[in-house]
Design a protein around this motif. Sequence first.
Motif, PDB file in Angstrom:
ATOM      1  N   LEU A 116      32.503 107.566 -41.830  1.00 28.04           N
ATOM      2  CA  LEU A 116      32.058 108.614 -42.751  1.00 28.04           C
ATOM      3  C   LEU A 116      33.149 109.142 -43.677  1.00 28.04           C
ATOM      4  CD1 LEU A 116      29.821 110.704 -40.309  1.00 28.04           C
ATOM      5  CD2 LEU A 116      29.109 108.922 -41.914  1.00 28.04           C
ATOM      6  N   LEU A 117      34.357 109.175 -43.195  1.00 29.15           N
ATOM      7  CA  LEU A 117      35.426 109.794 -43.997  1.00 29.15           C
ATOM      8  C   LEU A 117      35.721 109.046 -45.296  1.00 29.15           C
ATOM      9  CD1 LEU A 117      37.229 112.254 -44.011  1.00 29.15           C
ATOM     10  CD2 LEU A 117      38.956 110.929 -42.767  1.00 29.15           C
ATOM     11  N   PRO A 118      35.850 107.723 -45.308  1.00 29.83           N
ATOM     12  CA  PRO A 118      36.139 107.051 -46.584  1.00 29.83           C
ATOM     13  C   PRO A 118      35.087 107.303 -47.675  1.00 29.83           C
ATOM     14  CG  PRO A 118      36.671 105.589 -44.778  1.00 29.83           C
ATOM     15  CD  PRO A 118      35.961 106.781 -44.180  1.00 29.83           C
ATOM     16  N   PRO A 119      33.778 107.154 -47.391  1.00 27.74           N
ATOM     17  CA  PRO A 119      32.827 107.446 -48.470  1.00 27.74           C
ATOM     18  C   PRO A 119      32.774 108.927 -48.828  1.00 27.74           C
ATOM     19  CG  PRO A 119      31.643 106.777 -46.483  1.00 27.74           C
ATOM     20  CD  PRO A 119      33.099 106.572 -46.227  1.00 27.74           C
ATOM     21  N   LEU A 120      33.032 109.804 -47.864  1.00 23.70           N
ATOM     22  CA  LEU A 120      33.062 111.235 -48.160  1.00 23.70           C
ATOM     23  C   LEU A 120      34.215 111.557 -49.093  1.00 23.70           C
ATOM     24  CD1 LEU A 120      31.930 114.074 -47.714  1.00 23.70           C
ATOM     25  CD2 LEU A 120      33.429 114.252 -45.709  1.00 23.70           C
TER      26      LEU A 120
END
Length: 130
Positions: A116-120
């Motif tokens: 989730l962190l990279p696209p966020l």
Amino acid sequence: MRSDGSALSLRRWWRSAGFAWAGLLHVYRTQANFRIEVWAAGVALALGWWLQAPLAPVFLSCALVLGLELLNTAVEAVVDVASPGVHPLAKVAKDAAAGAVLLGSLGALGVGATVLLPPLLGRVLGGISP
């Protein structure tokens, strides 16, 4: 209680499902950590959907943490019945079950960080891929 027939019986399945739902509701009503984890799972899944990230690892991580929390609650209840007084082995059982929840939660955080962190960050930083 004895089985009331075939393992393929719809009546038996509904009865078993009813017991399972009763357990889930009891744990949700009585365990603050489970309620927090349910809502965190909902947020993680909604965030994954919004980010169009792969949902399978997020879903499985959430299910793992919630399942471990249910088992932790069950272990605590059984230990309390079997050993109402203070006993060192009762403490080991309860601590080990809580440790399983902690380990699963840390794993779920790792999945969240990698899925989730990279696209966020890409959305927050204006489309810049990290």
